[in-house]
Write an enzyme that holds these catalytic residues in place. Structure first.
Site, PDB file in Angstrom:
ATOM      1  N   ASP A  37       0.818  -1.216   0.000  1.00 16.80           N
ATOM      2  CA  ASP A  37       0.000   0.000   0.000  1.00 16.80           C
ATOM      3  C   ASP A  37       0.854   1.271   0.000  1.00 16.80           C
ATOM      4  O   ASP A  37       1.799   1.386   0.773  1.00 16.80           O
ATOM      5  CB  ASP A  37      -0.914  -0.028   1.238  1.00 16.80           C
ATOM      6  CG  ASP A  37      -2.092   0.910   1.105  1.00 16.80           C
ATOM      7  OD1 ASP A  37      -1.881   2.096   0.774  1.00 16.80           O
ATOM      8  OD2 ASP A  37      -3.230   0.458   1.332  1.00 16.80           O
ATOM      9  N   THR A  73      -7.225   4.223  -1.109  1.00 15.16           N
ATOM     10  CA  THR A  73      -6.923   2.794  -1.004  1.00 15.16           C
ATOM     11  C   THR A  73      -8.028   1.856  -1.482  1.00 15.16           C
ATOM     12  O   THR A  73      -7.801   1.036  -2.376  1.00 15.16           O
ATOM     13  CB  THR A  73      -6.575   2.458   0.461  1.00 15.16           C
ATOM     14  OG1 THR A  73      -5.426   3.218   0.822  1.00 15.16           O
ATOM     15  CG2 THR A  73      -6.287   0.974   0.629  1.00 15.16           C
ATOM     16  N   ASN A  94     -13.091   5.943   0.601  1.00 14.73           N
ATOM     17  CA  ASN A  94     -12.929   5.100   1.796  1.00 14.73           C
ATOM     18  C   ASN A  94     -14.059   5.355   2.788  1.00 14.73           C
ATOM     19  O   ASN A  94     -14.290   4.551   3.695  1.00 14.73           O
ATOM     20  CB  ASN A  94     -11.598   5.382   2.486  1.00 14.73           C
ATOM     21  CG  ASN A  94     -10.415   4.855   1.692  1.00 14.73           C
ATOM     22  OD1 ASN A  94     -10.585   4.105   0.727  1.00 14.73           O
ATOM     23  ND2 ASN A  94      -9.211   5.236   2.098  1.00 14.73           N
ATOM     24  N   TYR A 157      -9.802  -9.260   7.702  1.00 14.52           N
ATOM     25  CA  TYR A 157      -8.818  -8.187   7.742  1.00 14.52           C
ATOM     26  C   TYR A 157      -8.446  -7.808   9.165  1.00 14.52           C
ATOM     27  O   TYR A 157      -9.292  -7.585  10.016  1.00 14.52           O
ATOM     28  CB  TYR A 157      -9.314  -6.936   7.007  1.00 14.52           C
ATOM     29  CG  TYR A 157      -8.250  -5.867   7.071  1.00 14.52           C
ATOM     30  CD1 TYR A 157      -7.075  -6.008   6.340  1.00 14.52           C
ATOM     31  CD2 TYR A 157      -8.380  -4.770   7.920  1.00 14.52           C
ATOM     32  CE1 TYR A 157      -6.054  -5.084   6.438  1.00 14.52           C
ATOM     33  CE2 TYR A 157      -7.361  -3.832   8.017  1.00 14.52           C
ATOM     34  CZ  TYR A 157      -6.202  -3.998   7.278  1.00 14.52           C
ATOM     35  OH  TYR A 157      -5.183  -3.090   7.391  1.00 14.52           O
ATOM     36  N   ASP A 192       2.489   2.745   3.134  1.00 16.55           N
ATOM     37  CA  ASP A 192       1.446   3.758   3.299  1.00 16.55           C
ATOM     38  C   ASP A 192       1.438   4.331   4.715  1.00 16.55           C
ATOM     39  O   ASP A 192       1.438   5.560   4.897  1.00 16.55           O
ATOM     40  CB  ASP A 192       0.078   3.135   2.975  1.00 16.55           C
ATOM     41  CG  ASP A 192      -1.057   4.123   3.112  1.00 16.55           C
ATOM     42  OD1 ASP A 192      -1.177   5.008   2.241  1.00 16.55           O
ATOM     43  OD2 ASP A 192      -1.813   4.036   4.098  1.00 16.55           O
ATOM     44  N   HIS A 196       2.200   8.297   5.654  1.00 18.96           N
ATOM     45  CA  HIS A 196       1.284   9.226   6.333  1.00 18.96           C
ATOM     46  C   HIS A 196       1.949   9.817   7.579  1.00 18.96           C
ATOM     47  O   HIS A 196       1.843  11.001   7.848  1.00 18.96           O
ATOM     48  CB  HIS A 196       0.012   8.494   6.779  1.00 18.96           C
ATOM     49  CG  HIS A 196      -0.961   8.230   5.667  1.00 18.96           C
ATOM     50  ND1 HIS A 196      -1.511   9.231   4.904  1.00 18.96           N
ATOM     51  CD2 HIS A 196      -1.508   7.068   5.208  1.00 18.96           C
ATOM     52  CE1 HIS A 196      -2.348   8.702   4.012  1.00 18.96           C
ATOM     53  NE2 HIS A 196      -2.355   7.392   4.168  1.00 18.96           N
ATOM     54  N   ASP A 240      -1.542   0.749  -4.801  1.00 14.45           N
ATOM     55  CA  ASP A 240      -2.784   1.449  -5.107  1.00 14.45           C
ATOM     56  C   ASP A 240      -2.592   2.930  -5.436  1.00 14.45           C
ATOM     57  O   ASP A 240      -3.354   3.514  -6.186  1.00 14.45           O
ATOM     58  CB  ASP A 240      -3.789   1.285  -3.959  1.00 14.45           C
ATOM     59  CG  ASP A 240      -3.172   1.597  -2.594  1.00 14.45           C
ATOM     60  OD1 ASP A 240      -1.936   1.763  -2.504  1.00 14.45           O
ATOM     61  OD2 ASP A 240      -3.928   1.656  -1.604  1.00 14.45           O
ATOM     62  N   HIS A 241      -1.556   3.546  -4.862  1.00 18.40           N
ATOM     63  CA  HIS A 241      -1.354   4.987  -5.029  1.00 18.40           C
ATOM     64  C   HIS A 241       0.003   5.364  -4.471  1.00 18.40           C
ATOM     65  O   HIS A 241       0.671   4.542  -3.835  1.00 18.40           O
ATOM     66  CB  HIS A 241      -2.448   5.779  -4.303  1.00 18.40           C
ATOM     67  CG  HIS A 241      -2.576   5.373  -2.861  1.00 18.40           C
ATOM     68  ND1 HIS A 241      -1.649   5.719  -1.899  1.00 18.40           N
ATOM     69  CD2 HIS A 241      -3.486   4.596  -2.235  1.00 18.40           C
ATOM     70  CE1 HIS A 241      -1.994   5.197  -0.752  1.00 18.40           C
ATOM     71  NE2 HIS A 241      -3.097   4.482  -0.909  1.00 18.40           N
ATOM     72  N   HIS A 339      -2.567  11.148   0.256  1.00 20.42           N
ATOM     73  CA  HIS A 339      -2.866  10.806  -1.139  1.00 20.42           C
ATOM     74  C   HIS A 339      -4.359  10.930  -1.296  1.00 20.42           C
ATOM     75  O   HIS A 339      -5.078  11.113  -0.310  1.00 20.42           O
ATOM     76  CB  HIS A 339      -2.392   9.374  -1.431  1.00 20.42           C
ATOM     77  CG  HIS A 339      -2.952   8.382  -0.474  1.00 20.42           C
ATOM     78  ND1 HIS A 339      -4.179   7.778  -0.659  1.00 20.42           N
ATOM     79  CD2 HIS A 339      -2.501   7.947   0.734  1.00 20.42           C
ATOM     80  CE1 HIS A 339      -4.430   6.977   0.361  1.00 20.42           C
ATOM     81  NE2 HIS A 339      -3.443   7.060   1.238  1.00 20.42           N
TER      82      HIS A 339
END
Ligand SMILES: [Zn+2]
Length: 456
Positions: A37, A73, A94, A157, A192, A196, A240-241, A339
């Protein structure tokens, strides 16, 4: 006769490549799709990745993948596995709200199939094939019964499950399940989370985190080799980004523009989704002049290039912050990296690398789209793709069984051939004009010859 010979040779080559294709696909093809991620494309150029670079050396690399707007995401992970823009697959953020059913969606409240059923992800399609199953060591949506189907093997998850456990599970499912697992996913939250926390410009922290990720790629390859999966398994590593640097000096205070009682904020930053409680135009007019670092769109005027309009879950007004700017409410906290911004920004793009019998070796290309990954995966697995926004031909050069015709290359070859021909012709004329000067008596005869090769 020459043409006949050429045809025979071509036919022979065709047969040869056909045989080669069959032998490398004698087993049912298997594909593992991995996402790290928030892996920004240029991390690959700016940091050391010995394991990942080895993986690429024996496979393919796409340096920049143009992802889908909004560059978040859940939406992008669902575009990878469906080939659809967000307005078409329905995971448009999201955080979402559906006015008709009054349902809410968030990263921690994502289990209702209602949100996902607008598309069919590849693991479901794969599973409906005879004698095949899918597995998921996490990936947004894989623990939800989409169209009443989960992967045969999946993990609920939880961000606290270590990479090692996810890797062990997915490789075990790939190597010893019956019916065989032919499609599997593996998801990891970094880089990710650190992007952040520290911001992508924090070289010290980011190089430490990215070194860890490279170690995980090493673990993955090692594990596949130990289990004898390495040569026959197709592996795609992507994301994803990307991530961009934010700052407390680049804040857009929504509350200073409009009384909070006038609207509901469904999603906040960097793309705010606004549901007005009063007249839409009134809210729009007030927000329109809120900040020079934010673009305000009525749903009807969202640019076509975003492919982000035709869905009930897209709210009547959206606000798009400029790169690096953060939209805040009074109490909200700031992240140093974020993002979600315009998907034409290079900092928002991920990369894609792939290795395995379906892929060429040592091939690099500069771009493709996130939505192109799905038709490519369907091709590799021999699945009939659902209607999608991807273009298979964008990925042909990555695949061993495809003719790769690259337009700029073809133009280059044609132009250089023409140049060479012109040069040779010029040289011939020059040589022929030179000869008579030294042999004045044969001049007449030579001039007659002179025209022949040019006309012929
Ligand atoms: Zn993400």
């Amino acid at each position: 006769v020459f043409v006949m010979k050429l045809l025979v040779i071509l036919l022979f080559l065709g047969l040869l490549s056909g045989c080669r294709g069959n032998s490398s696909y004698s087993l049912t093809p298997q594909l593992l799709l991995v996402s790290f991620d928030g892996f920004r494309a240029d991390y690959l150029q700016n940091y050391d990745f010995p394991h990942l670079q080895n993986f690429i050396k024996e496979g393919v690399l796409v340096e920049h993948v143009t992802n889908v707007f909004i560059t978040k995401t859940f939406p992008n992970h669902y575009s990878i596995v469906t080939g659809l823009y967000e307005e078409s697959h329905g995971i448009v953020a999201n955080s979402m709200y559906d006015e008709v059913t009054k349902k809410h969606f968030s990263e921690t409240n994502d289990k209702d199939p209602f949100w996902w059923d607008g598309a069919v992800p590849i693991w479901v399609t794969n599973q409906l094939q005879e004698n095949r199953s899918s597995a998921a060591a996490m990936w947004p949506g894989t623990d939800v019964p989409i169209h009443n189907t989960t992967p045969s093997y999946f993990m609920n998850y939880s961000s606290s499950v270590p990479f090692e456990e996810r890797l062990n599970n997915v490789t075990e499912w790939l190597s010893s399940s019956n019916p065989p697992v032919t499609f599997a996913t593996l998801y990891w939250e970094e880089p990710d989370a650190s992007g952040h926390r520290y911001g992508p410009e924090d070289k010290g922290n980011m190089s430490r985190v990215l070194k860890e990720i490279d170690g995980l790629v090493g673990d993955l390859v090692q594990r596949l080799k130990v289990l004898g999966l390495w040569e026959n398994l197709n592996v795609i590593i992507t994301s994803d980004h990307g991530m961009t640097q934010c700052s407390e000096n680049r804040l857009i205070h929504l509350d200073s523009c409009l009384d909070h009682s006038n609207y509901t904020v469904i999603d906040l930053t960097p793309v705010a989704a606004i549901l007005p409680k009063i007249n839409v135009t009134e809210v729009y007019d007030k927000l329109k002049h809120c900040s020079p670092h934010m673009t305000v769109y009525l749903k009807e005027e969202i640019p076509d290039r975003f492919h982000y309009q035709h869905n009930d879950r897209i709210q009547p007004i959206i606000l798009v912050a400029d790169e690096g700017w953060t939209i805040v409410l009074n109490k909200s906290s700031l992240k140093l990296g974020d993002h979600g911004y315009d998907n034409s920004l290079p900092t928002m793009h991920p990369f894609l690398a792939a290795h395995g019998p379906a892929f060429r070796r040592g091939y690099k290309q500069s771009t493709m789209n996130t939505v192109d990954i799905y038709p490519m995966m369907c091709h590799i697995l021999g699945l009939k793709p659902h209607p999608n926004n991807g273009t298979f031909s964008h990925t042909k050069c990555l695949l061993v069984d495809q003719w790769c015709i690259n337009l700029p290359e073809v133009i280059g070859i044609v132009v250089s051939a023409l140049l060479l021909l012109t040069l040779l012709t010029g040289l011939m004329i020059f040589m022929q004009n030179r000869t008579p000067a030294s042999r004045p008596f044969s001049r007449l005869q030579l001039q007659e010859d002179d025209d022949d090769p040019l006309i012929g």
